[in-house]
Design a protein around this motif. Structure first.
Motif, PDB file in Angstrom:
ATOM      1  N   LEU A 140       0.638   5.568   1.547  1.00 36.44           N
ATOM      2  CA  LEU A 140       0.461   5.128   3.060  1.00 36.44           C
ATOM      3  C   LEU A 140      -0.938   5.189   3.531  1.00 36.44           C
ATOM      4  CD1 LEU A 140       3.745   6.432   4.233  1.00 36.44           C
ATOM      5  CD2 LEU A 140       3.315   3.995   3.871  1.00 36.44           C
ATOM      6  N   PHE A 166      12.184   7.310   7.440  1.00 33.16           N
ATOM      7  CA  PHE A 166      11.873   6.112   7.502  1.00 33.16           C
ATOM      8  C   PHE A 166      12.899   5.047   7.852  1.00 33.16           C
ATOM      9  CE2 PHE A 166      13.889   5.910   3.636  1.00 33.16           C
ATOM     10  CZ  PHE A 166      13.682   4.842   3.019  1.00 33.16           C
ATOM     11  N   THR A 168      10.814  -5.661   8.074  1.00 31.32           N
ATOM     12  CA  THR A 168      10.579  -4.842   9.317  1.00 31.32           C
ATOM     13  C   THR A 168      10.882  -3.552   9.008  1.00 31.32           C
ATOM     14  OG1 THR A 168      10.433  -6.766  10.811  1.00 31.32           O
ATOM     15  CG2 THR A 168      10.308  -4.515  11.529  1.00 31.32           C
ATOM     16  N   TYR A 198       9.768   1.158   9.534  1.00 33.85           N
ATOM     17  CA  TYR A 198       8.946   2.148  10.175  1.00 33.85           C
ATOM     18  C   TYR A 198       9.103   3.365   9.300  1.00 33.85           C
ATOM     19  CZ  TYR A 198       9.372  -1.110  14.150  1.00 33.85           C
ATOM     20  OH  TYR A 198       9.383  -2.326  15.043  1.00 33.85           O
ATOM     21  N   LEU A 250       4.170   4.600  11.591  1.00 32.37           N
ATOM     22  CA  LEU A 250       3.625   3.347  10.883  1.00 32.37           C
ATOM     23  C   LEU A 250       4.842   2.296  11.113  1.00 32.37           C
ATOM     24  CD1 LEU A 250       2.095   5.237   7.608  1.00 32.37           C
ATOM     25  CD2 LEU A 250       1.088   4.642   9.972  1.00 32.37           C
ATOM     26  N   LYS A 251       4.331   1.077  10.993  1.00 31.08           N
ATOM     27  CA  LYS A 251       5.005  -0.150  10.995  1.00 31.08           C
ATOM     28  C   LYS A 251       4.711  -1.177   9.785  1.00 31.08           C
ATOM     29  CE  LYS A 251       7.021  -3.835  14.013  1.00 31.08           C
ATOM     30  NZ  LYS A 251       6.727  -4.337  15.408  1.00 31.08           N
ATOM     31  N   THR A 252       5.510  -1.825   9.341  1.00 30.63           N
ATOM     32  CA  THR A 252       5.368  -3.080   8.334  1.00 30.63           C
ATOM     33  C   THR A 252       6.229  -3.914   8.789  1.00 30.63           C
ATOM     34  OG1 THR A 252       5.375  -3.651   5.992  1.00 30.63           O
ATOM     35  CG2 THR A 252       6.932  -2.159   6.824  1.00 30.63           C
ATOM     36  N   GLY A 263       6.364  -3.596   3.470  1.00 27.28           N
ATOM     37  CA  GLY A 263       5.968  -2.183   2.967  1.00 27.28           C
ATOM     38  C   GLY A 263       4.705  -2.534   2.293  1.00 27.28           C
ATOM     39  N   THR A 277       2.029  -3.721   3.499  1.00 26.98           N
ATOM     40  CA  THR A 277       0.807  -3.394   4.595  1.00 26.98           C
ATOM     41  C   THR A 277       1.438  -2.807   5.494  1.00 26.98           C
ATOM     42  OG1 THR A 277       0.775  -5.610   5.736  1.00 26.98           O
ATOM     43  CG2 THR A 277      -0.841  -5.183   3.855  1.00 26.98           C
ATOM     44  N   TRP A 278       0.629  -1.642   6.108  1.00 28.83           N
ATOM     45  CA  TRP A 278       1.303  -0.913   7.329  1.00 28.83           C
ATOM     46  C   TRP A 278       0.151  -0.821   8.417  1.00 28.83           C
ATOM     47  CZ3 TRP A 278       6.052   1.367   7.299  1.00 28.83           C
ATOM     48  CH2 TRP A 278       6.756   1.203   6.123  1.00 28.83           C
ATOM     49  N   SER A 279       0.580  -0.638   9.826  1.00 32.44           N
ATOM     50  CA  SER A 279      -0.313  -0.520  10.712  1.00 32.44           C
ATOM     51  C   SER A 279       0.265   0.633  11.511  1.00 32.44           C
ATOM     52  CB  SER A 279      -0.371  -1.667  11.707  1.00 32.44           C
ATOM     53  OG  SER A 279       0.919  -1.991  12.128  1.00 32.44           O
ATOM     54  N   GLU A 280      -0.715   1.388  12.248  1.00 34.08           N
ATOM     55  CA  GLU A 280      -0.204   2.782  12.962  1.00 34.08           C
ATOM     56  C   GLU A 280      -0.197   2.273  14.367  1.00 34.08           C
ATOM     57  OE1 GLU A 280      -2.289   7.128  13.640  1.00 34.08           O
ATOM     58  OE2 GLU A 280      -2.874   6.005  11.954  1.00 34.08           O
TER      59      GLU A 280
END
Length: 452
Positions: free
Chosen positions: A324, A336, A343, A345, A359-361, A365, A367-370
């Motif tokens: 991650l 998680f 979708t 988290y 974190l979210k995808t 899974g 790629t992830w964004s904070e």
């Protein structure tokens, strides 16, 4: 007078001592706060069943030494990252030792909310619906309105068949030796067929007519065919023949999965009549979720130096494992939740002075964004009712809701301080929330929350 001399020839077989092995350090505290007593426990195995002595160190200083007692209570005087060292030894020179990093938080000053001029007519609060019988470990609700509360400490459960209106105590299967160890997870294929799983149990075998042997060679599983009214032990042989626990089970129709603490994934295509090895992961995952027969994910929630998530798109036969983002700022993954195959988290505990992570995808899974975090307290597992509407509870009992996929959060309920040590959190088919406070707590019990 003559005599007779009898001579007997025998042999002495020596057996190599099997040293004990430490598995994991556990805590029942939902939040780790400076100045607050924290319960610590360790699991260890010894194939010779020797008497074991446990020695505890905090930052290199010995704080406790106990024989056969694997639990202590310790109060940290300072916040920050502390090193917990546990060693275990038998009386024959066998020993094992492990270090664990533990993040201790400052005790926050929580300002009381302003008193409204006109208090709401129906304030949101948790309602106690049942007394606790032990330290709860998992709460599960199913589509038919049934629900279960299970414990990893005893073979006893709470069961509801009327969507949580009433709860009854149910006996789960004990080990072959009569032990009452509990279970980690529970799942149902339909209204009748269900499984519970946990850690290995003692099995007795008889190699010869005049000898017995105790064996830990298979995981602990129980099976029901009448909706959970009665249960029986079922032997599911582990390919590794090790001491691994069954830590998670999930069923979608007749297809199902059982995850071991050693990373082995067992699969069934006939609701559990037959189980076989699907795959083996080196990350030793402790949590598993499938949203359909093909798409699933695993994480390890034990504090580690790497924060990895594994995903499958073929029902668990093959897995892709990725680290991650910003994992160097994380101490451990807390939980998680995936709403669909795209979708999901992940919540994580930050390292010293680092904020907690969410974190979210949106691509399963890859790629992830904070996301922005609304609190510096410990985040529990984020649970989502849809791709955009979700909930999370922090270590101080504040209950938050998002309507925009985690971009912003609003506090919708506050747990009283006496109930702040609650775990786990679950939602039923009617949208009501459930949690538990351990039975050793003065306010122990099963609690329900209905949001407006």
């Amino acid at each position: 007078m003559g005599g007779r001399v009898s001579t007997y020839t025998g042999s002495i077989q020596s057996k190599t001592n099997q040293p004990p092995k430490l598995d994991a350090v556990l805590t029942t505290n939902a939040s780790l706060i400076v100045g607050t007593p924290i319960s610590l426990g360790v699991t260890a195995t010894d194939l010779d069943y020797d008497l074991l002595t446990y020695t505890w160190f905090v930052d290199g200083k010995q704080v406790a030494e106990k024989t056969q007692d694997y639990q202590i209570t310790y109060t940290f005087a300072t916040s920050g990252t502390h090193t917990i060292t546990v060693s275990v030894r038998d009386d024959f020179g066998g020993k094992d030792s492990r270090d664990y990093a533990m993040q201790i938080l400052d005790n926050p000053v929580i300002k009381p909310p302003p008193v409204p001029v006109d208090p709401p007519p129906n304030p949101v609060k948790w309602k106690k619906v049942s007394d606790a019988f032990s330290q709860e470990n998992n709460i599960r609700f199913f589509a038919d309105g049934t629900g279960w509360v299970i414990s990893m400490y005893q073979a006893q459960a709470l069961r509801t068949i009327d969507k949580g209106v009433t709860w009854q105590s149910v006996a789960l299967p004990k080990s072959d030796m009569g032990g009452a160890s509990g279970f980690r997870d529970i799942a149902f294929a339909n209204s009748k067929e269900g499984w519970v799983v946990g850690c290995p149990q003692l099995r007795t075998t008889r190699p010869t007519p005049d000898s017995w042997r105790l064996d830990f060679g298979y995981g602990r599983a129980g099976h029901t065919t009448d909706g959970g009214q009665t249960w029986e032990n079922v032997e599911i042989n582990l390919p590794s023949k090790g001491l691994d626990c069954f830590v998670a089970v999930q069923l979608i129709g007749v297809k199902g999965w059982i995850l071991t603490s050693g990373g082995e994934l067992m699969g069934t295509t006939d609701a559990g009549k037959n189980w076989s090895l699907l795959s083996r992961l080196t990350t030793e995952p402790s949590r598993m979720q499938f949203v359909d027969e093909l798409h699933g994910w695993m994480i390890n929630t034990v504090p580690s130096t790497t924060m990895k998530l594994s995903r499958t798109t073929d029902g668990g036969k093959t897995w892709t494992t990725t680290e991650l983002p910003n994992s160097s700022d994380m101490n451990s993954l807390m939980g998680f939740s995936f709403f669909d195959k795209d979708t999901g988290y992940v919540s994580a505990q930050g390292r010293f002075l680092e904020p907690y992570k969410l974190l979210k995808t949106t691509d399963g899974g890859v790629t992830w964004s904070e996301l922005p975090v609304h609190t510096r307290s410990t985040l529990g597992e984020a649970t989502f009712a849809s791709a955009s509407v979700g909930y999370v509870i922090d270590g101080y009992g504040a209950f938050y809701k998002t309507n925009d996929g985690g971009l912003s959060w609003n506090q919708v309920a506050m747990t009283p301080p006496e109930l702040a040590d609650m775990y786990p959190l679950a939602v039923d088919s009617q949208g009501a929330w459930w949690t538990a406070v351990g039975g050793i707590h003065v306010n122990g019990g099963l609690y329900k929350l209905i949001l407006p």
